[in-house]
Design a protein around this motif. Sequence first.
Motif, PDB file in Angstrom:
ATOM      1  N   ASN A  66      15.129  44.464  96.759  1.00 11.36           N
ATOM      2  CA  ASN A  66      13.965  43.780  96.189  1.00 11.36           C
ATOM      3  C   ASN A  66      12.712  44.053  97.006  1.00 11.36           C
ATOM      4  OD1 ASN A  66      15.428  42.716  94.066  1.00 11.36           O
ATOM      5  ND2 ASN A  66      15.861  40.794  95.123  1.00 11.36           N
ATOM      6  N   ARG A  67      12.835  44.140  98.337  1.00  8.64           N
ATOM      7  CA  ARG A  67      11.671  44.465  99.177  1.00  8.64           C
ATOM      8  C   ARG A  67      11.190  45.890  98.917  1.00  8.64           C
ATOM      9  NH1 ARG A  67      14.469  41.200 103.026  1.00  8.64           N
ATOM     10  NH2 ARG A  67      15.493  43.044 103.889  1.00  8.64           N
ATOM     11  N   VAL A  68      12.129  46.814  98.701  1.00  9.37           N
ATOM     12  CA  VAL A  68      11.747  48.195  98.383  1.00  9.37           C
ATOM     13  C   VAL A  68      10.993  48.228  97.056  1.00  9.37           C
ATOM     14  CG1 VAL A  68      12.631  50.468  97.722  1.00  9.37           C
ATOM     15  CG2 VAL A  68      13.575  49.314  99.714  1.00  9.37           C
ATOM     16  N   LEU A  69      11.520  47.539  96.055  1.00 10.90           N
ATOM     17  CA  LEU A  69      10.856  47.521  94.751  1.00 10.90           C
ATOM     18  C   LEU A  69       9.474  46.879  94.844  1.00 10.90           C
ATOM     19  CD1 LEU A  69      13.858  46.598  92.429  1.00 10.90           C
ATOM     20  CD2 LEU A  69      12.730  48.817  92.664  1.00 10.90           C
ATOM     21  N   ALA A  70       9.359  45.805  95.603  1.00 10.90           N
ATOM     22  CA  ALA A  70       8.064  45.140  95.755  1.00 10.90           C
ATOM     23  C   ALA A  70       7.072  46.048  96.491  1.00 10.90           C
ATOM     24  CB  ALA A  70       8.235  43.823  96.509  1.00 10.90           C
ATOM     25  N   ALA A  71       7.542  46.742  97.519  1.00  7.24           N
ATOM     26  CA  ALA A  71       6.652  47.649  98.259  1.00  7.24           C
ATOM     27  C   ALA A  71       6.209  48.806  97.377  1.00  7.24           C
ATOM     28  CB  ALA A  71       7.368  48.168  99.506  1.00  7.24           C
ATOM     29  N   ARG A  72       7.112  49.333  96.558  1.00 11.52           N
ATOM     30  CA  ARG A  72       6.736  50.411  95.635  1.00 11.52           C
ATOM     31  C   ARG A  72       5.742  49.916  94.598  1.00 11.52           C
ATOM     32  NH1 ARG A  72      12.594  53.267  94.488  1.00 11.52           N
ATOM     33  NH2 ARG A  72      12.822  54.221  96.552  1.00 11.52           N
ATOM     34  N   ARG A  73       5.977  48.703  94.074  1.00 15.14           N
ATOM     35  CA  ARG A  73       5.053  48.117  93.105  1.00 15.14           C
ATOM     36  C   ARG A  73       3.662  47.956  93.717  1.00 15.14           C
ATOM     37  NH1 ARG A  73       6.525  42.531  92.696  1.00 15.14           N
ATOM     38  NH2 ARG A  73       5.190  42.472  94.524  1.00 15.14           N
ATOM     39  N   ASP A  74       3.611  47.425  94.932  1.00 15.51           N
ATOM     40  CA  ASP A  74       2.324  47.231  95.595  1.00 15.51           C
ATOM     41  C   ASP A  74       1.620  48.565  95.836  1.00 15.51           C
ATOM     42  OD1 ASP A  74       2.863  44.537  95.597  1.00 15.51           O
ATOM     43  OD2 ASP A  74       3.501  44.476  97.706  1.00 15.51           O
ATOM     44  N   LEU A  75       2.377  49.583  96.216  1.00 11.10           N
ATOM     45  CA  LEU A  75       1.788  50.904  96.429  1.00 11.10           C
ATOM     46  C   LEU A  75       1.207  51.459  95.136  1.00 11.10           C
ATOM     47  CD1 LEU A  75       1.274  53.394  98.229  1.00 11.10           C
ATOM     48  CD2 LEU A  75       3.553  54.197  97.581  1.00 11.10           C
ATOM     49  N   ILE A  76       1.949  51.331  94.057  1.00 13.21           N
ATOM     50  CA  ILE A  76       1.468  51.818  92.757  1.00 13.21           C
ATOM     51  C   ILE A  76       0.218  51.056  92.340  1.00 13.21           C
ATOM     52  CG2 ILE A  76       2.010  51.942  90.290  1.00 13.21           C
ATOM     53  CD1 ILE A  76       3.376  54.071  91.952  1.00 13.21           C
ATOM     54  N   ASN A  77       0.217  49.736  92.549  1.00 13.61           N
ATOM     55  CA  ASN A  77      -0.951  48.934  92.174  1.00 13.61           C
ATOM     56  C   ASN A  77      -2.168  49.283  93.017  1.00 13.61           C
ATOM     57  OD1 ASN A  77       0.390  47.584  90.149  1.00 13.61           O
ATOM     58  ND2 ASN A  77       0.957  45.859  91.453  1.00 13.61           N
ATOM     59  N   ARG A  78      -1.971  49.610  94.291  1.00 16.99           N
ATOM     60  CA  ARG A  78      -3.094  49.987  95.152  1.00 16.99           C
ATOM     61  C   ARG A  78      -3.655  51.345  94.772  1.00 16.99           C
ATOM     62  NH1 ARG A  78      -0.124  47.862  99.900  1.00 16.99           N
ATOM     63  NH2 ARG A  78       0.776  49.925  99.971  1.00 16.99           N
ATOM     64  N   THR A  79      -2.782  52.262  94.366  1.00 20.02           N
ATOM     65  CA  THR A  79      -3.231  53.620  94.079  1.00 20.02           C
ATOM     66  C   THR A  79      -3.547  53.853  92.604  1.00 20.02           C
ATOM     67  OG1 THR A  79      -0.943  54.385  93.839  1.00 20.02           O
ATOM     68  CG2 THR A  79      -1.960  54.595  96.017  1.00 20.02           C
ATOM     69  N   ALA A  80      -3.321  52.860  91.757  1.00 17.45           N
ATOM     70  CA  ALA A  80      -3.557  53.032  90.312  1.00 17.45           C
ATOM     71  C   ALA A  80      -5.016  53.308  90.010  1.00 17.45           C
ATOM     72  CB  ALA A  80      -3.067  51.811  89.546  1.00 17.45           C
ATOM     73  N   GLY A  81      -5.918  52.670  90.712  1.00 13.65           N
ATOM     74  CA  GLY A  81      -7.342  52.864  90.448  1.00 13.65           C
ATOM     75  C   GLY A  81      -7.932  54.085  91.111  1.00 13.65           C
ATOM     76  N   ALA A  82      -7.214  54.641  92.078  1.00  9.55           N
ATOM     77  CA  ALA A  82      -7.733  55.798  92.805  1.00  9.55           C
ATOM     78  C   ALA A  82      -7.616  57.037  91.931  1.00  9.55           C
ATOM     79  CB  ALA A  82      -6.954  55.992  94.100  1.00  9.55           C
ATOM     80  N   SER A  83      -8.652  57.862  91.958  1.00  4.89           N
ATOM     81  CA  SER A  83      -8.612  59.101  91.202  1.00  4.89           C
ATOM     82  C   SER A  83      -8.023  60.209  92.066  1.00  4.89           C
ATOM     83  CB  SER A  83     -10.007  59.487  90.734  1.00  4.89           C
ATOM     84  OG  SER A  83     -10.819  59.747  91.865  1.00  4.89           O
ATOM     85  N   VAL A  84      -7.284  61.082  91.430  1.00  2.00           N
ATOM     86  CA  VAL A  84      -6.666  62.195  92.116  1.00  2.00           C
ATOM     87  C   VAL A  84      -7.544  63.423  91.913  1.00  2.00           C
ATOM     88  CG1 VAL A  84      -4.618  63.652  92.217  1.00  2.00           C
ATOM     89  CG2 VAL A  84      -4.386  61.232  91.712  1.00  2.00           C
ATOM     90  N   PRO A  85      -7.972  64.070  93.011  1.00  3.25           N
ATOM     91  CA  PRO A  85      -8.816  65.256  92.845  1.00  3.25           C
ATOM     92  C   PRO A  85      -8.057  66.356  92.106  1.00  3.25           C
ATOM     93  CG  PRO A  85      -8.439  64.761  95.179  1.00  3.25           C
ATOM     94  CD  PRO A  85      -7.703  63.751  94.380  1.00  3.25           C
ATOM     95  N   GLY A  86      -8.716  66.978  91.168  1.00  2.00           N
ATOM     96  CA  GLY A  86      -8.107  68.056  90.425  1.00  2.00           C
ATOM     97  C   GLY A  86      -7.252  67.590  89.269  1.00  2.00           C
ATOM     98  N   GLY A  87      -7.225  66.277  89.022  1.00  2.00           N
ATOM     99  CA  GLY A  87      -6.422  65.730  87.941  1.00  2.00           C
ATOM    100  C   GLY A  87      -7.119  65.874  86.593  1.00  2.00           C
ATOM    101  N   ALA A  88      -6.412  65.497  85.568  1.00  2.00           N
ATOM    102  CA  ALA A  88      -6.971  65.561  84.211  1.00  2.00           C
ATOM    103  C   ALA A  88      -8.033  64.501  84.043  1.00  2.00           C
ATOM    104  CB  ALA A  88      -5.869  65.397  83.190  1.00  2.00           C
ATOM    105  N   ALA A  89      -8.988  64.787  83.200  1.00  2.00           N
ATOM    106  CA  ALA A  89     -10.097  63.831  82.975  1.00  2.00           C
ATOM    107  C   ALA A  89      -9.697  62.731  82.037  1.00  2.00           C
ATOM    108  CB  ALA A  89     -11.295  64.579  82.409  1.00  2.00           C
TER     109      ALA A  89
END
Length: 89
Positions: A66-89
């Motif tokens: 459960n801690r692994v899943l929560a840490a992965r969820r938090d990571l995804i939520n933190r990086t969801a708004g970040a744009s990836v250079p070279g990604g699709a528009a």
Amino acid sequence: MKHIGAAQVVVTADESDREPTLAELDAIELESPVILAEVDLLDAQIKAMDRPANEMDARRIRRARNRVLAARRDLINRTAGASVPGGAA
């Protein structure tokens, strides 16, 4: 006999000789909670291997998962708004 070796020294550095870039260090720091949670899960699984299965080990492993899943969820939520250079528009 004619020598056919390279006339110039290699200019680029070997990949294994370089230090991590600031971007790589930032990525590691961002992912460190997930890494630590996965290490805790692995520790719980290793401890459970040394003895017969019991309820305490099952709880320990379940909490670690459960801690692994929560840490992965938090990571995804933190990086969801970040744009990836070279990604699709």
